[in-house]
Design a protein around this motif. Structure first.
Motif, PDB file in Angstrom:
ATOM      1  N   UNK A  28      17.264  43.119  72.181  1.00  0.00           N
ATOM      2  CA  UNK A  28      17.905  44.347  71.694  1.00  0.00           C
ATOM      3  C   UNK A  28      19.391  44.356  72.029  1.00  0.00           C
ATOM      4  N   UNK A  29      19.743  43.969  73.250  1.00  0.00           N
ATOM      5  CA  UNK A  29      21.146  43.966  73.646  1.00  0.00           C
ATOM      6  C   UNK A  29      21.953  42.977  72.808  1.00  0.00           C
ATOM      7  N   UNK A  30      21.364  41.846  72.492  1.00  0.00           N
ATOM      8  CA  UNK A  30      22.049  40.871  71.650  1.00  0.00           C
ATOM      9  C   UNK A  30      22.353  41.466  70.282  1.00  0.00           C
ATOM     10  N   UNK A  31      21.413  42.245  69.747  1.00  0.00           N
ATOM     11  CA  UNK A  31      21.624  42.868  68.439  1.00  0.00           C
ATOM     12  C   UNK A  31      22.556  44.075  68.527  1.00  0.00           C
ATOM     13  N   UNK A  32      22.462  44.841  69.615  1.00  0.00           N
ATOM     14  CA  UNK A  32      23.360  45.991  69.796  1.00  0.00           C
ATOM     15  C   UNK A  32      24.810  45.529  69.769  1.00  0.00           C
ATOM     16  N   UNK A  33      25.055  44.373  70.377  1.00  0.00           N
ATOM     17  CA  UNK A  33      26.414  43.850  70.362  1.00  0.00           C
ATOM     18  C   UNK A  33      26.938  43.612  68.968  1.00  0.00           C
ATOM     19  N   UNK A  34      26.037  43.346  68.016  1.00  0.00           N
ATOM     20  CA  UNK A  34      26.463  43.003  66.655  1.00  0.00           C
ATOM     21  C   UNK A  34      26.492  44.199  65.713  1.00  0.00           C
ATOM     22  N   UNK A  35      26.242  45.406  66.215  1.00  0.00           N
ATOM     23  CA  UNK A  35      26.174  46.571  65.328  1.00  0.00           C
ATOM     24  C   UNK A  35      27.544  46.947  64.778  1.00  0.00           C
ATOM     25  N   UNK A  36      28.526  47.126  65.650  1.00  0.00           N
ATOM     26  CA  UNK A  36      29.835  47.616  65.210  1.00  0.00           C
ATOM     27  C   UNK A  36      30.778  46.504  64.778  1.00  0.00           C
TER      28      UNK A  36
ATOM     29  N   UNK B 238      27.798  40.481  69.879  1.00  0.00           N
ATOM     30  CA  UNK B 238      28.971  41.149  69.313  1.00  0.00           C
ATOM     31  C   UNK B 238      29.789  40.181  68.459  1.00  0.00           C
ATOM     32  N   UNK B 239      30.106  39.038  68.999  1.00  0.00           N
ATOM     33  CA  UNK B 239      30.945  38.101  68.255  1.00  0.00           C
ATOM     34  C   UNK B 239      30.168  37.359  67.172  1.00  0.00           C
TER      35      UNK B 239
END
Length: 440
Positions: free
Chosen positions: A81-89, A147-148
């Motif tokens: 989940x955290x890996x995907x949360x980083x890619x949201x914005x 995120x990146x």
């Protein structure tokens, strides 16, 4: 360098199209003149990058690593989940950064470098730390990586769209994924059998992450050395992000794209069971480093071989068909996981899942380039990436709860139902933009 009509026609680019502005003719000439060089640049970057990143993104090594560190299915879900949360914005932020620029490459390179640093962090943390510090920093680096990853997805897909003609993109991705996936599959088997089983350098997982960092960095070096990017002539005026976000609903007036986006969301929700399949396999069979390497090899090897087929099929028949067939195969893969009772059964399940996953990624990422106008490509990519990662950031947490309370079988069954809904939406409501544009 000047390019004549024969040069353009040889690369599949029509010369003298009266619907194109003079700038479009110049852009087509530049693309034709540099096509071979840019094809090699994208191939080299993608092959090496895929080799490294797939060791991280495969639904085997990272889930098994987190479970080894914590012993918790919930923590496995949290890490995903955290890996995907980083890619949201990040897709929207990156799209707003590049859509008014003449050149995308500088932003893409900065994003690419920042995407690779968390891999180095994962390796160093694994070697130097233990206990809560190791767990905490591992989760932080996975968030940064996400995120990146989201930002890179927009910039590098847009860069490919600028330098590779439409009817060559499937071929490029097929060849690139075939080579990169083959190396990644062999590397995953070797990493599981040797690095992880042998706990090389004191932490076999950390050693695997360092290998990923080195390979992906080499890929970025190939890209910056070879690629030649034309100026963008169809681009938007500079606009603050908050103002651009208010315009995003206008892109959904295209009904085909709107329903395609809905199908993406359902498919992403349907992937809820993927990271838990390896844990389900561990309940049914003995799961050591060798078995982990074998299942990773099955997933990545199938992903590799299928890519060439998906790419050729997409170029010839359209990427909507690729998207549809990958959903059907994915449903079948989860079904195999449910009935598997030994290592051979799970190998077949991971083979089907790898082939389906590669088809979905190629179909979704290429099809989105074909809807609407060229000027809106960055934001369409961003909307799709942000919507997809928003769902993907929630679903692993829900998956962790379902797996803990109801078990892995229930979770995998839910995945099959959601993928079935996505299949229905694409079949009934999404027309292929390639043929719709041609009046077919």
């Amino acid at each position: 360098m000047t390019v004549n009509e024969d040069d353009l026609e040889r690369h599949g680019i029509e010369f003298g199209d009266p619907t194109l502005a003079p700038d479009d003719h110049a852009n087509d000439a530049f693309v034709a003149a540099n096509l071979k060089r840019n094809f090699i640049a994208n191939f080299g970057h993608g092959m090496l990058g895929m080799t490294g990143f797939r060791l991280i993104n495969a639904p085997t090594f990272v889930p098994a690593y987190i479970f080894m560190l914590t012993g918790s299915s919930m923590m496995v879900g949290l890490s995903q989940a955290l890996q995907q949360i980083g890619a949201v914005a990040s897709p929207l932020i990156n799209a707003s950064t590049i859509e008014d620029k003449k050149r995308i490459l500088p932003t893409a390179l900065r994003t690419g470098m920042m995407m690779r640093l968390p891999l180095l962090g994962l390796a160093l943390a694994g070697w130097l730390l233990s206990g809560p510090w190791l767990i905490g920093l591992t989760l932080l680096f996975l968030t940064m990586f996400g995120y990146y990853s989201g930002a890179q997805r927009v910039s590098f897909q847009m860069l490919m769209a600028k330098v590779i003609p439409l009817d060559k993109r499937g071929r490029l991705q097929g060849y690139r994924n075939l080579a990169g996936g083959a190396i990644a599959a062999a590397l995953s088997w070797w990493a599981g059998k040797t690095l992880i089983a042998g706990n090389v350098l004191g932490n076999g997982y950390a050693t695997t992450f360092m290998l990923s960092f080195i390979l992906t960095s080499l890929g970025l070096t190939v890209l910056v050395t070879l690629i030649r990017e034309p100026d963008s002539h169809q681009r938007r005026a500079p606009m603050k992000l908050r103002h651009r976000v208010r315009e995003l609903p206008l892109l959904l007036h295209d009904k085909a794209y709107k329903y395609f986006l809905i199908s993406q969301l359902l498919t992403t929700a349907g992937r809820i069971g993927m990271p838990f399949c390896i844990l389900h396999a561990g309940q049914v069979m003995h799961l050591d480093g060798r078995a982990l390497g074998l299942l990773s090899f099955a997933f990545l090897g199938a992903d590799t071989l299928a890519n060439l087929v998906w790419g050729m099929l997409g170029d010839r028949k359209g990427f909507r068909l690729v998207f549809l067939l990958s959903l059907l195969l994915w449903i079948g893969a989860f079904g195999m996981m449910l009935v598997a009772h030994d290592q051979a059964g799970f190998v077949l399940g991971f083979v089907a899942m790898g082939a389906a996953s590669s088809g979905y990624m190629m179909g979704a990422q290429t099809l989105v380039l074909e809807f609407g106008s060229k000027a809106d490509i960055p934001m369409r990519l961003a909307i799709s990436a942000t919507a997809e990662t928003s769902v993907a950031s929630i679903s692993p947490l829900i998956g962790g709860v379902i797996a803990t309370v109801y078990g892995f079988t229930t979770l995998i069954g839910l995945s099959m139902a959601l993928l079935g809904c996505a299949l229905a939406v694409v079949t009934l409501l999404v027309k292929d933009p390639r043929y719709a544009a041609n009046g077919a």
